[in-house]
Motif scaffolding. Structure first.
Motif, PDB file in Angstrom:
ATOM      1  N   ALA A 132       5.366 -22.262  -5.449  1.00  0.00           N
ATOM      2  CA  ALA A 132       6.597 -22.691  -6.123  1.00  0.00           C
ATOM      3  C   ALA A 132       7.829 -22.523  -5.240  1.00  0.00           C
ATOM      4  N   LEU A 133       7.807 -21.512  -4.374  1.00  0.00           N
ATOM      5  CA  LEU A 133       8.985 -21.187  -3.567  1.00  0.00           C
ATOM      6  C   LEU A 133       8.899 -21.682  -2.123  1.00  0.00           C
ATOM      7  N   LYS A 134       7.837 -22.401  -1.788  1.00  0.00           N
ATOM      8  CA  LYS A 134       7.625 -22.760  -0.386  1.00  0.00           C
ATOM      9  C   LYS A 134       8.720 -23.663   0.176  1.00  0.00           C
ATOM     10  N   ASN A 135       9.390 -24.418  -0.674  1.00  0.00           N
ATOM     11  CA  ASN A 135      10.452 -25.313  -0.204  1.00  0.00           C
ATOM     12  C   ASN A 135      11.850 -24.729  -0.387  1.00  0.00           C
ATOM     13  N   CYS A 136      11.899 -23.467  -0.794  1.00  0.00           N
ATOM     14  CA  CYS A 136      13.195 -22.775  -0.914  1.00  0.00           C
ATOM     15  C   CYS A 136      13.580 -22.200   0.460  1.00  0.00           C
ATOM     16  N   ALA A 137      14.789 -21.739   0.548  1.00  0.00           N
ATOM     17  CA  ALA A 137      15.333 -21.311   1.853  1.00  0.00           C
ATOM     18  C   ALA A 137      14.909 -19.892   2.207  1.00  0.00           C
ATOM     19  N   PHE A 138      13.598 -19.658   2.284  1.00  0.00           N
ATOM     20  CA  PHE A 138      13.080 -18.355   2.675  1.00  0.00           C
ATOM     21  C   PHE A 138      12.366 -18.462   4.017  1.00  0.00           C
ATOM     22  N   LEU A 139      12.568 -17.472   4.853  1.00  0.00           N
ATOM     23  CA  LEU A 139      11.775 -17.358   6.064  1.00  0.00           C
ATOM     24  C   LEU A 139      10.338 -17.013   5.673  1.00  0.00           C
ATOM     25  N   PRO A 140       9.360 -17.319   6.518  1.00  0.00           N
ATOM     26  CA  PRO A 140       7.960 -17.006   6.178  1.00  0.00           C
ATOM     27  C   PRO A 140       7.753 -15.536   5.823  1.00  0.00           C
ATOM     28  N   GLU A 141       8.398 -14.654   6.567  1.00  0.00           N
ATOM     29  CA  GLU A 141       8.225 -13.225   6.283  1.00  0.00           C
ATOM     30  C   GLU A 141       8.906 -12.814   4.974  1.00  0.00           C
ATOM     31  N   GLU A 142       9.977 -13.506   4.602  1.00  0.00           N
ATOM     32  CA  GLU A 142      10.625 -13.223   3.319  1.00  0.00           C
ATOM     33  C   GLU A 142       9.741 -13.669   2.163  1.00  0.00           C
ATOM     34  N   LEU A 143       9.122 -14.819   2.297  1.00  0.00           N
ATOM     35  CA  LEU A 143       8.206 -15.298   1.268  1.00  0.00           C
ATOM     36  C   LEU A 143       7.004 -14.367   1.156  1.00  0.00           C
ATOM     37  N   ASP A 144       6.542 -13.849   2.289  1.00  0.00           N
ATOM     38  CA  ASP A 144       5.465 -12.847   2.261  1.00  0.00           C
ATOM     39  C   ASP A 144       5.900 -11.622   1.458  1.00  0.00           C
TER      40      ASP A 144
ATOM     41  N   GLU B 228       1.843  -4.279 -10.484  1.00  0.00           N
ATOM     42  CA  GLU B 228       1.058  -3.824 -11.628  1.00  0.00           C
ATOM     43  C   GLU B 228       0.723  -2.341 -11.488  1.00  0.00           C
ATOM     44  N   ALA B 229       0.755  -1.624 -12.597  1.00  0.00           N
ATOM     45  CA  ALA B 229       0.502  -0.179 -12.588  1.00  0.00           C
ATOM     46  C   ALA B 229      -0.994   0.119 -12.477  1.00  0.00           C
ATOM     47  N   PHE B 230      -1.283   1.295 -11.939  1.00  0.00           N
ATOM     48  CA  PHE B 230      -2.630   1.859 -11.891  1.00  0.00           C
ATOM     49  C   PHE B 230      -3.602   1.003 -11.067  1.00  0.00           C
ATOM     50  N   LYS B 231      -3.057   0.304 -10.063  1.00  0.00           N
ATOM     51  CA  LYS B 231      -3.880  -0.454  -9.129  1.00  0.00           C
ATOM     52  C   LYS B 231      -3.462  -0.093  -7.708  1.00  0.00           C
ATOM     53  N   ASP B 232      -4.402  -0.185  -6.785  1.00  0.00           N
ATOM     54  CA  ASP B 232      -4.083   0.074  -5.385  1.00  0.00           C
ATOM     55  C   ASP B 232      -3.136  -1.009  -4.870  1.00  0.00           C
ATOM     56  N   ALA B 233      -2.090  -0.578  -4.178  1.00  0.00           N
ATOM     57  CA  ALA B 233      -1.102  -1.520  -3.661  1.00  0.00           C
ATOM     58  C   ALA B 233      -1.555  -2.083  -2.318  1.00  0.00           C
ATOM     59  N   VAL B 234      -1.171  -3.330  -2.073  1.00  0.00           N
ATOM     60  CA  VAL B 234      -1.419  -3.955  -0.777  1.00  0.00           C
ATOM     61  C   VAL B 234      -0.540  -3.273   0.269  1.00  0.00           C
ATOM     62  N   GLU B 235      -1.108  -2.972   1.426  1.00  0.00           N
ATOM     63  CA  GLU B 235      -0.342  -2.325   2.483  1.00  0.00           C
ATOM     64  C   GLU B 235       0.746  -3.258   3.002  1.00  0.00           C
ATOM     65  N   ILE B 236       1.922  -2.694   3.249  1.00  0.00           N
ATOM     66  CA  ILE B 236       3.063  -3.477   3.718  1.00  0.00           C
ATOM     67  C   ILE B 236       3.459  -2.958   5.092  1.00  0.00           C
ATOM     68  N   LYS B 237       3.676  -3.879   6.026  1.00  0.00           N
ATOM     69  CA  LYS B 237       3.879  -3.488   7.420  1.00  0.00           C
ATOM     70  C   LYS B 237       5.329  -3.193   7.777  1.00  0.00           C
ATOM     71  N   THR B 238       6.278  -3.704   7.010  1.00  0.00           N
ATOM     72  CA  THR B 238       7.687  -3.544   7.386  1.00  0.00           C
ATOM     73  C   THR B 238       8.443  -2.713   6.358  1.00  0.00           C
ATOM     74  N   PRO B 239       9.447  -1.926   6.793  1.00  0.00           N
ATOM     75  CA  PRO B 239      10.262  -1.160   5.845  1.00  0.00           C
ATOM     76  C   PRO B 239      10.966  -2.059   4.836  1.00  0.00           C
ATOM     77  N   GLY B 240      11.432  -3.238   5.287  1.00  0.00           N
ATOM     78  CA  GLY B 240      12.110  -4.148   4.373  1.00  0.00           C
ATOM     79  C   GLY B 240      11.183  -4.688   3.304  1.00  0.00           C
ATOM     80  N   GLY B 241       9.951  -4.981   3.684  1.00  0.00           N
ATOM     81  CA  GLY B 241       8.968  -5.450   2.711  1.00  0.00           C
ATOM     82  C   GLY B 241       8.580  -4.372   1.725  1.00  0.00           C
ATOM     83  N   LYS B 242       8.420  -3.137   2.225  1.00  0.00           N
ATOM     84  CA  LYS B 242       8.081  -2.018   1.337  1.00  0.00           C
ATOM     85  C   LYS B 242       9.215  -1.757   0.351  1.00  0.00           C
ATOM     86  N   LEU B 243      10.442  -1.903   0.803  1.00  0.00           N
ATOM     87  CA  LEU B 243      11.596  -1.704  -0.071  1.00  0.00           C
ATOM     88  C   LEU B 243      11.571  -2.692  -1.225  1.00  0.00           C
ATOM     89  N   ILE B 244      11.291  -3.965  -0.933  1.00  0.00           N
ATOM     90  CA  ILE B 244      11.214  -4.983  -1.972  1.00  0.00           C
ATOM     91  C   ILE B 244      10.121  -4.630  -2.979  1.00  0.00           C
TER      92      ILE B 244
END
Length: 252
Positions: free
Chosen positions: A126-138, A148-164
């Motif tokens: 849905a957002l692929k044509n919006c003004a996001f850089l590839p890493e922002e969309l990631d 979602e609660a009580f599930k293992d989280a996907v590992e995030i490589k960047t501090p900015g991504g983890k913050l989001i």
């Protein structure tokens, strides 16, 4: 919704009105206002909000009102956490927009079994044509997948991504406080319409989940203020359950 559930919802809202506003909104009123201004004036967010309003079901407790509350608090948390960490103005201004985009989209597939994963896939398309850089969309899609609660989280490589991801999760779990008993829970009950005996039997299990969620907040601000939201929710839920057992026992 059955009449007895509507009556109980009215009781719940009356109980909620007697409790204080969570401290987060007192201590960070300016951050919430900043987030609100961005959500209402940024052209990209206005566009995404319009899209979500047309594509998000409102009959399962996680409709547009819920999405907007999560979005506002996620933006506020980004603002707070970024300033504490000493990030630049340009950094947090962009991160707020990214977090709010994730907030608006996070429950877009709420009725599906693995709604966080399905929502992440849908959001990417849905957002692929919006003004996001590839890493922002990631970052948006991973945050949705991790909310979602009580599930293992996907590992995030960047501090900015983890913050989001962390701020979206915490903003969503803030809703397990008073909001749970004013709207969310009852909209889900209205959709499912369970027998009253089943509702009563499952109520304690729901309260157990509230106790567990207190330990899952992820951002530093979420860890500080999130348990306060949940404590209010627990107190409301316990008070309400005593009234239900007393005044609605005839339904069992």
């Amino acid at each position: 919704m059955e009449n007895h559930y509507a009556q109980i919802q009215n009781l719940a809202r009356h109980i909620v009105a007697g409790y204080p506003v969570p401290e987060f909104y007192k201590d960070y009123a300016s951050a919430v206002m900043y987030s609100k201004n961005i959500l209402e004036t940024n052209p990209l967010l206005v566009k995404i909000r319009s899209f979500v309003s047309k594509n998000l079901d409102n009959d399962f407790g996680h409709g547009l009102d819920h999405a907007i509350k999560v979005t506002l608090d996620a933006g506020a948390l980004i603002y707070i956490e970024s300033r504490i960490a000493g990030y630049s103005d340009n950094f947090y201004k962009r991160r707020v927009i990214i977090a709010q985009s994730a907030g608006l989209m996070h429950d877009i597939k709420r009725k599906e079994k693995d709604h966080s994963a399905a929502g992440a896939v849908f959001a990417r398309e849905a957002l692929k044509n919006c003004a996001f850089l590839p890493e922002e969309l990631d970052d948006i899609c991973i945050a949705i997948k991790n909310h979602e609660a009580f599930k293992d989280a996907v590992e995030i490589k960047t501090p900015g991504g983890k913050l989001i991801s962390d701020c979206l999760y915490d903003a969503d779990k803030f809703r397990w406080g008073p909001d749970n008993f004013t709207d969310t829970f009852w909209e889900m009950i209205s959709y499912i319409n369970p027998p009253f005996s089943e509702f009563i039997a499952l109520y304690p299990k729901g309260m157990e989940s509230l106790h567990k969620i207190k330990l899952t907040f992820r951002s530093e601000t979420g860890k500080k203020y999130g348990p306060g939201f949940i404590d209010i929710g627990i107190a409301i839920g316990e008070e309400l359950f005593e009234i239900i057992k007393k005044d609605f026992a005839y339904l069992l």
